[in-house]
Design an enzyme around this catalytic site. Structure first.
Site, PDB file in Angstrom:
ATOM      1  N   ASP A 294       0.420  -3.833  12.068  1.00 57.54           N
ATOM      2  CA  ASP A 294       0.936  -4.107  10.722  1.00 57.54           C
ATOM      3  C   ASP A 294       1.403  -5.563  10.668  1.00 57.54           C
ATOM      4  O   ASP A 294       2.401  -5.929  11.300  1.00 57.54           O
ATOM      5  CB  ASP A 294       2.085  -3.148  10.401  1.00 57.54           C
ATOM      6  CG  ASP A 294       2.509  -3.264   8.948  1.00 57.54           C
ATOM      7  OD1 ASP A 294       2.480  -2.254   8.239  1.00 57.54           O
ATOM      8  OD2 ASP A 294       2.883  -4.391   8.519  1.00 57.54           O
TER       9      ASP A 294
ATOM     10  N   ASP B 211       5.073  -6.211   9.430  1.00 55.71           N
ATOM     11  CA  ASP B 211       6.077  -5.757  10.394  1.00 55.71           C
ATOM     12  C   ASP B 211       6.142  -6.684  11.606  1.00 55.71           C
ATOM     13  O   ASP B 211       7.224  -7.008  12.099  1.00 55.71           O
ATOM     14  CB  ASP B 211       5.764  -4.331  10.876  1.00 55.71           C
ATOM     15  CG  ASP B 211       6.157  -3.287   9.846  1.00 55.71           C
ATOM     16  OD1 ASP B 211       6.858  -3.643   8.875  1.00 55.71           O
ATOM     17  OD2 ASP B 211       5.770  -2.120  10.014  1.00 55.71           O
TER      18      ASP B 211
ATOM     19  N   ARG C 297       0.836  -1.198   0.000  1.00 55.65           N
ATOM     20  CA  ARG C 297       0.000   0.000   0.000  1.00 55.65           C
ATOM     21  C   ARG C 297       0.868   1.245   0.000  1.00 55.65           C
ATOM     22  O   ARG C 297       1.869   1.316   0.722  1.00 55.65           O
ATOM     23  CB  ARG C 297      -0.899   0.031   1.237  1.00 55.65           C
ATOM     24  CG  ARG C 297      -1.790  -1.166   1.363  1.00 55.65           C
ATOM     25  CD  ARG C 297      -2.924  -0.945   2.326  1.00 55.65           C
ATOM     26  NE  ARG C 297      -2.549  -0.455   3.635  1.00 55.65           N
ATOM     27  CZ  ARG C 297      -3.415  -0.184   4.597  1.00 55.65           C
ATOM     28  NH1 ARG C 297      -4.719  -0.348   4.380  1.00 55.65           N
ATOM     29  NH2 ARG C 297      -3.020   0.251   5.770  1.00 55.65           N
TER      30      ARG C 297
ATOM     31  N   THR D 121      -1.786   7.170   0.450  1.00 57.03           N
ATOM     32  CA  THR D 121      -3.131   6.992  -0.117  1.00 57.03           C
ATOM     33  C   THR D 121      -3.783   5.653   0.233  1.00 57.03           C
ATOM     34  O   THR D 121      -4.982   5.490   0.031  1.00 57.03           O
ATOM     35  CB  THR D 121      -3.064   7.079  -1.649  1.00 57.03           C
ATOM     36  OG1 THR D 121      -2.286   5.963  -2.125  1.00 57.03           O
ATOM     37  CG2 THR D 121      -2.409   8.383  -2.107  1.00 57.03           C
TER      38      THR D 121
HETATM   39  C1  PRP Z   1      -0.763  -4.999   4.185  1.00 61.09           C
HETATM   40  C2  PRP Z   1      -1.359  -6.379   4.250  1.00 61.09           C
HETATM   41  C3  PRP Z   1      -2.217  -6.433   3.031  1.00 61.09           C
HETATM   42  C4  PRP Z   1      -2.660  -5.010   2.853  1.00 61.09           C
HETATM   43  C5  PRP Z   1      -4.093  -4.907   3.251  1.00 61.09           C
HETATM   44  O1  PRP Z   1       0.300  -4.956   3.309  1.00 61.09           O
HETATM   45  O2  PRP Z   1      -0.386  -7.374   4.273  1.00 61.09           O
HETATM   46  O3  PRP Z   1      -1.512  -6.861   1.887  1.00 61.09           O
HETATM   47  O4  PRP Z   1      -1.856  -4.216   3.730  1.00 61.09           O
HETATM   48  O5  PRP Z   1      -4.544  -3.618   3.094  1.00 61.09           O
HETATM   49  P1  PRP Z   1      -5.625  -3.221   2.005  1.00 61.09           P
HETATM   50  O6  PRP Z   1      -6.753  -4.190   2.154  1.00 61.09           O
HETATM   51  O7  PRP Z   1      -5.987  -1.823   2.438  1.00 61.09           O
HETATM   52  O8  PRP Z   1      -5.005  -3.246   0.666  1.00 61.09           O
HETATM   53  P2  PRP Z   1       1.346  -3.728   3.278  1.00 61.09           P
HETATM   54  O9  PRP Z   1       0.966  -2.739   2.247  1.00 61.09           O
HETATM   55  O10 PRP Z   1       1.516  -3.197   4.681  1.00 61.09           O
HETATM   56  O11 PRP Z   1       2.659  -4.424   2.773  1.00 61.09           O
HETATM   57  P3  PRP Z   1       3.616  -5.456   3.528  1.00 61.09           P
HETATM   58  O12 PRP Z   1       2.826  -6.726   3.736  1.00 61.09           O
HETATM   59  O13 PRP Z   1       4.742  -5.616   2.605  1.00 61.09           O
HETATM   60  O14 PRP Z   1       4.006  -4.837   4.862  1.00 61.09           O
HETATM   61  N1  URA Z   2      -2.369  -3.899   6.746  1.00 62.44           N
HETATM   62  C1  URA Z   2      -2.008  -4.363   7.956  1.00 62.44           C
HETATM   63  O1  URA Z   2      -0.985  -5.052   8.097  1.00 62.44           O
HETATM   64  N2  URA Z   2      -2.783  -4.066   8.998  1.00 62.44           N
HETATM   65  C2  URA Z   2      -3.908  -3.331   8.900  1.00 62.44           C
HETATM   66  O2  URA Z   2      -4.595  -3.099   9.911  1.00 62.44           O
HETATM   67  C3  URA Z   2      -4.269  -2.850   7.616  1.00 62.44           C
HETATM   68  C4  URA Z   2      -3.476  -3.153   6.558  1.00 62.44           C
END
Ligand code: PRP
Ligand code: URA
Length: 209
Positions: free
Chosen positions: A201, A204, A105, A109
């Site tokens: 997260d 993380d 993400r 945004t």
């Molecule tokens: C997180 C999570 C999902 C996404 C969900 O990924 O693992 O993929 O957010 O959010 P959404 O439904 O609003 O799209 P992130 O962008 O944090 O990436 P990462 O897993 O690499 O930390």
């Molecule tokens: N991605 C995450 O990892 N946690 C949230 O709560 C939303 C998006």
């Protein structure tokens, strides 16, 4: 919202695993274990209706009939956090193919940004399980499903850990044919598009970053 395509796992072991994931004091080591266990539990329900075919099997006593999967099983984790679901599920279906989609993400945004795709051929004949623990705005899962359909996948299920009403609504509107499996539906998104109460997260916490 609780249509036939939305499945929320209701099991005491799942609830205890989910509580460990939510707790802010859970170490990355214990978070990983709970994520793998809960992923296997949700996958077990999500795979309940995959077709089987008979195969003959010889036991030490006599010939009988057993079962094998009718189609290949393909797991598609969305990087990064979806990776945390793979090993637990592979403990149940060790012959599954693992494909990868990199989507993250935009921090401002919350819109999904696609940065990697490694998908096998012949997805059209496979049972495809899209793995992402968090269904927040739904943008990542919507984009991942679009990419899977674009290369021919037709039997897709979304398997996650926590969803929220906003994400479910957006995802089912975009892909009404794709069942959603989760272990919880939380209250809402906050103003940074994080799920409340959620678990923070997921990437993380799983990777300790
Ligand atoms: C997180 C999570 C999902 C996404 C969900 O990924 O693992 O993929 O957010 O959010 P959404 O439904 O609003 O799209 P992130 O962008 O944090 O990436 P990462 O897993 O690499 O930390
Ligand atoms: N991605 C995450 O990892 N946690 C949230 O709560 C939303 C998006």
């Amino acid at each position: 919202m609780h249509g036939s395509h939305l499945h929320v796992l209701d099991h005491p072991i799942a609830k205890v695993c989910l509580t460990q994931l939510r707790h802010r004091a859970t170490s990355p080591e214990r978070f990983r274990v709970a994520m793998q266990r809960l992923s296997a539990l949700v996958f077990t329900e999500a795979s309940r209706d995959i077709p089987l075919v008979n195969m003959p099997v010889q036991t030490p006593i006599m010939d009988t009939t057993g079962s094998i999967f009718a189609s290949p099983i393909v797991l598609v984790p969305i990087l990064r956090a979806g990776l945390g679901m793979v090993d637990g599920i592979l403990s149940l279906v060790p012959d599954a193919v693992v494909a990868h989609l990199g989507i993250c993400r935009d921090e401002e945004t919350a819109r999904p940004q696609s940065y990697y795709a490694k998908l096998p051929p012949l997805l059209s004949s496979a049972e495809v399980f899209l793995l992402d623990p968090m269904l927040a705005t739904g943008g990542s899962a919507i984009e991942a499903t679009r990419q899977l359909k674009a290369v021919g996948a037709s039997r897709i299920r979304l398997v996650g850990i926590i969803a929220c009403p906003e994400g479910i609504q957006a995802f089912t509107a975009a892909h009404p044919d794709v069942p959603v499996h989760t272990s919880a539906i939380d209250q809402r998104l906050n103003d940074r598009s994080y799920i409340v109460p959620g678990l923070g997260d997921a990437g993380d916490r799983y990777f300790g970053t």
